[in-house]
Design a protein around this motif. Structure first.
Motif, PDB file in Angstrom:
ATOM      1  N   VAL A   1      17.709  28.234  87.229  1.00 20.46           N
ATOM      2  CA  VAL A   1      19.143  28.035  87.042  1.00 20.46           C
ATOM      3  C   VAL A   1      19.850  29.066  87.926  1.00 20.46           C
ATOM      4  N   PRO A   2      20.570  28.613  88.968  1.00 18.99           N
ATOM      5  CA  PRO A   2      21.203  29.545  89.914  1.00 18.99           C
ATOM      6  C   PRO A   2      22.156  30.525  89.218  1.00 18.99           C
ATOM      7  N   GLY A   3      22.107  31.773  89.673  1.00 21.32           N
ATOM      8  CA  GLY A   3      23.023  32.776  89.153  1.00 21.32           C
ATOM      9  C   GLY A   3      22.646  33.336  87.792  1.00 21.32           C
ATOM     10  N   THR A   4      21.446  32.995  87.302  1.00 21.73           N
ATOM     11  CA  THR A   4      20.987  33.478  85.998  1.00 21.73           C
ATOM     12  C   THR A   4      19.528  33.904  86.130  1.00 21.73           C
ATOM     13  N   PHE A   5      18.987  34.413  85.039  1.00 24.01           N
ATOM     14  CA  PHE A   5      17.564  34.728  84.972  1.00 24.01           C
ATOM     15  C   PHE A   5      16.792  33.616  84.264  1.00 24.01           C
ATOM     16  N   LEU A   6      17.415  32.452  84.115  1.00 24.30           N
ATOM     17  CA  LEU A   6      16.829  31.358  83.349  1.00 24.30           C
ATOM     18  C   LEU A   6      16.102  30.356  84.229  1.00 24.30           C
ATOM     19  N   ALA A   7      15.138  29.681  83.603  1.00 28.14           N
ATOM     20  CA  ALA A   7      14.438  28.575  84.253  1.00 28.14           C
ATOM     21  C   ALA A   7      14.244  27.464  83.231  1.00 28.14           C
ATOM     22  N   ILE A   8      14.332  26.237  83.706  1.00 31.98           N
ATOM     23  CA  ILE A   8      14.096  25.054  82.882  1.00 31.98           C
ATOM     24  C   ILE A   8      12.666  24.608  83.138  1.00 31.98           C
ATOM     25  N   TYR A   9      11.882  24.497  82.081  1.00 35.25           N
ATOM     26  CA  TYR A   9      10.509  24.003  82.171  1.00 35.25           C
ATOM     27  C   TYR A   9      10.506  22.582  81.620  1.00 35.25           C
TER      28      TYR A   9
ATOM     29  N   ARG B   1      11.202   9.169  82.297  1.00 36.25           N
ATOM     30  CA  ARG B   1      11.743  10.162  81.373  1.00 36.25           C
ATOM     31  C   ARG B   1      11.443  11.583  81.830  1.00 36.25           C
ATOM     32  N   VAL B   2      12.386  12.457  81.548  1.00 38.81           N
ATOM     33  CA  VAL B   2      12.209  13.881  81.787  1.00 38.81           C
ATOM     34  C   VAL B   2      12.267  14.573  80.432  1.00 38.81           C
ATOM     35  N   MET B   3      11.200  15.299  80.085  1.00 41.13           N
ATOM     36  CA  MET B   3      11.156  16.014  78.819  1.00 41.13           C
ATOM     37  C   MET B   3      11.314  17.508  79.096  1.00 41.13           C
ATOM     38  N   VAL B   4      12.409  18.075  78.614  1.00 43.37           N
ATOM     39  CA  VAL B   4      12.633  19.510  78.762  1.00 43.37           C
ATOM     40  C   VAL B   4      11.915  20.202  77.612  1.00 43.37           C
ATOM     41  N   ALA B   5      10.985  21.081  77.972  1.00 41.42           N
ATOM     42  CA  ALA B   5      10.208  21.796  76.956  1.00 41.42           C
ATOM     43  C   ALA B   5      10.881  23.098  76.555  1.00 41.42           C
TER      44      ALA B   5
END
Length: 67
Positions: A31-39, A46-50
């Protein structure tokens, strides 16, 4: 920050194969501008966000959270 997460989730929805394949078959989108990541995983149409995780934590902790 929520807007950045929302934009990243929309980007993943439109481009699900863009994230590099990581441990345990998950893809990761930073996630730009943050320390976060989407797994997430892609299952056909379908896209399953864990998880959405802070990347400053220990990589082994991230791996355990995704198991």
């Amino acid at each position: 920050m929520f807007l950045r997460i929302d934009r990243s989730l929309e980007f993943v929805r439109l481009n699900p194969e863009i994230g590099p394949l990581r441990d345990l078959g998950y893809r990761r989108k930073l996630v730009p501008g943050t320390f976060l990541a989407i797994y997430y995983q892609v299952h056909g149409e379908r896209v399953m966000v864990a998880a959405i995780l802070d990347q400053r934590i220990d990589p082994e902790t991230i791996r355990r959270r995704l198991e």
